[in-house]
Design an enzyme around this catalytic site. Sequence first.
Site, short mmCIF file in Angstrom:
data_model
loop_
_atom_site.label_atom_id
_atom_site.label_comp_id
_atom_site.label_asym_id
_atom_site.label_seq_id
_atom_site.Cartn_x
_atom_site.Cartn_y
_atom_site.Cartn_z
N SER A 121 -9.62 2.41 2.86
CA SER A 121 -8.84 2.78 1.80
C SER A 121 -8.35 1.94 1.03
O SER A 121 -7.65 2.30 -0.27
CB SER A 121 -7.94 3.84 2.65
N SER A 173 -10.33 0.38 7.46
CA SER A 173 -9.04 0.10 5.78
C SER A 173 -8.47 -1.45 4.92
O SER A 173 -8.31 -0.90 3.88
CB SER A 173 -8.20 1.25 5.90
N LYS A 207 0.81 -1.12 -0.01
CA LYS A 207 -0.06 0.18 -0.11
C LYS A 207 0.57 1.41 0.24
O LYS A 207 1.88 1.08 0.36
CB LYS A 207 -0.91 -0.09 1.05
#
Lengths: 98, 498
Positions: free
Chosen positions: B152, B176, B77
């Site tokens: 996210s 997330s 990420k």
Amino acid sequence: MSSLSRDEVAKLAGLARIEMSEEELVSLSKEFTVILDAVARVQEVASADVAPTSHPLSLRNVFRPDVVVPSLSPEQALSGAPAQEEQRFRVPQILGEE
Amino acid sequence: MIRSTAAQMAAKLASGETTSVTLTQAHLDRINSVEDKVHAFLFVDEKGALEQAASVDAKRAKGEKLSPLAGVPLALKDVLAQKNKPTTCGSKILEGWLPPYDSTVVANLKKNDIVILGKTNMDEFAMGSSTENSAYGPTHNPWDLSRIPGGSGGGSSAALASFEAPLAIGTDTGGSIRQPAAVTGTVGVKPTYGGVSRYGLVAFSSSLDQAGPCARTVLDTALLHEAIAGYDPKDATSINAPVPQVVQAAKDGNVKGMKIGVVKELNGDGYQPGVRARFEEALELLAKAGAEIVEVSTPNFEYALAAYYLIAPSEASSNLARFDAMRYGLRVGDVDGASAEAVMNLTREVGFGKEVKRRIILGTYALSSGYYDAYYGSAQKVRTLITQDFTQAFTKADVLVSPTCPTTAFKIGEKANDPLAMYLNDIATIPVNLAGIGGMSLPAGLADEDGLPVGFQIMSPVMKDERMYSVGAALEAALLSQWGAPLLDRAPALEAGK
């Protein structure tokens, strides 16, 4: 009902150092009426006898041994600088010229 | 080969049946062939990944002792700093920035010889539930390209579900990791707060943020968990205790005699029928596997969402003050005579997206003099009440369970203009972050009404992360024997058409 006027949003944007267009100020002010109503619900149960929690761990004063370890070189530390001069960050004028 | 589990890939690498270079190239090829549809990555590090793979192969050839996941590729990420690789957090304000150091998570991945394929897309600064808030365009759910992959960490979940990577790293501030896992039919774990170092994780809400492992199976997730977890002197909030034995728990998958608490408040109204049906079936399977199902009540959870949307923006308004156009990142309006303040104002206007600005303003308001006690102060008290609810519930059950999300994946654009509707998505995941405990989401099947994946959430007490792996592995095994094949086999093939 909670609400935030356009002028109040403008003041907060100034405190947060974000330039905002008139359109953004007006639309945020409208959204905040709804959002603040939703988040204000915390007040229903937050009575005086409840202690606040700022953090999930009950840690305090975490220390490490005071020994020298490798760190970034000046070149590495400046590698992302938008502008630099004489091995320093070059920044716009901070104090007014008078 | 790319559809295998990470554990299977690792076994083939260990036996010499394949090499890391071959495996890495296969994933890079897959990325090349489906990325125009999925858009999971913001940066694909073809050269770096192949170099890392070649070095693992060389170590193996020399007979060096390697870690269990050595040579297996991973998607990272874009909120974690990786030395000399672009790290944008999905924001224009960090476009082009190359971190001069590695986050501890990345250092641990490198130490374990896990090959980093690139950086995955995300909502800007991890603020969002759909990845639509990325400044670089949305990611598409491999199950249905018109739908969100969660957020996210939608880039990481989509990369797993589209077989672009067998492993991924996410971060979870309010869900997330877990919500993207739920809506893509993959597995994601938010470890206990402090279980994985936050050093080099670009901070959104420091008292809630936690990095964690994502994969397609519970065992793969556990293997990655042990690779990245552990005490780190560079993170003052890191827990100085042994890493929970999650791999062993995932291998055993034993729930005999365990008490599983169903959270009464995280179900019912607002939960899609297909989500509830798969959840109920999963409970039956766990009961058959020997667990005792009990009901627990957590009356203050109904205030969790409100508390979260005060605490997280408050901390964000402070954390994001560092993006001031002075030392790194974007700088706009630096013309002769412009003041530093004017440059900051212009840079932050141009560099931040709408949701980030919304939350900074909300946080600034909640922390401002005269409103502090009514908003931020009250939210902190709710946090205490929620933690007490969990403590109470864990006296009656070893783990707690709920659906991960009230609904399956929604359409891209559907909630983009309704922040409150978007926030409601996180209703079942947020309490875990407020209390700092562990949470896992794993696939429970597809909802009948739309054929989309449903997530099953397991919550475990502080530093008892192994419990959610025990339950997750037991449920996964029971579901697999029912389905006959992994859930992702039912996802549409991305190569053909569309």
